[in-house]
Enzyme design. Sequence first.
Site, mmCIF file in Angstrom:
data_model
loop_
_atom_site.group_PDB
_atom_site.id
_atom_site.type_symbol
_atom_site.label_atom_id
_atom_site.label_comp_id
_atom_site.label_asym_id
_atom_site.label_seq_id
_atom_site.Cartn_x
_atom_site.Cartn_y
_atom_site.Cartn_z
ATOM 1 N N CYS A 86 34.142 50.320 -4.546
ATOM 2 C CA CYS A 86 34.106 51.655 -3.924
ATOM 3 C C CYS A 86 34.779 51.675 -2.556
ATOM 4 O O CYS A 86 34.413 52.447 -1.672
ATOM 5 C CB CYS A 86 32.687 52.194 -3.864
ATOM 6 S SG CYS A 86 32.012 52.474 -5.516
ATOM 7 N N ASN A 87 35.755 50.810 -2.359
ATOM 8 C CA ASN A 87 36.559 50.797 -1.137
ATOM 9 C C ASN A 87 38.015 50.629 -1.556
ATOM 10 O O ASN A 87 38.623 49.584 -1.330
ATOM 11 C CB ASN A 87 36.111 49.664 -0.216
ATOM 12 C CG ASN A 87 36.809 49.702 1.120
ATOM 13 O OD1 ASN A 87 37.703 50.508 1.349
ATOM 14 N ND2 ASN A 87 36.418 48.807 2.000
#
Length: 173
Positions: A86-87
């Site tokens: 999620c980055n």
Amino acid sequence: SLGGVEAVQGHVYAVAEYFATRLQAMRHDNGRPLARLASDFSYGMERQGGIVTFDVLDTNSHFVGYAKVASEASAANIHLRGGCACNPGACLTHIGLNEDEVLAFAAQHETKCGGGQDMLGRKPLGALRVSFGYGSSIEDADKVLRFLSDYKNTTAPSTEVFDELCSAIMDAP
């Protein structure tokens, strides 16, 4: 008794470092590495925890899609996480995709966390992560390493036929 926070931290780091060291040592018969590590154990246990991030490489040093490896691991009762944690900005920069490649891909594909698209040609769109905790053991690390050894001397599917087909379609009148 677990021996306190320091003992737990030391145990978790020891298992993760054991795994990472052995994974880095794994080679195909042609001498090329089986995996590329994205974790940095030179930081020491104060900064590197129990998560080891890596990519599986085939015998030609091409990436094996993380979704394929994670799915096969799940079937072997091993839990590996795959993706960009999620980055996506940091992840895709680490992988080596440039801004133009990311924008072109996003314009042509529906992208979301947990999506099934794990490769852009020969470049991965994420990595694999294994997490060790206070309940993890060297035997757990060895189980994952044995699973990953099944990728020794394998070749990732070729993108050449697909690329040629796409070019022929695009060039057709």
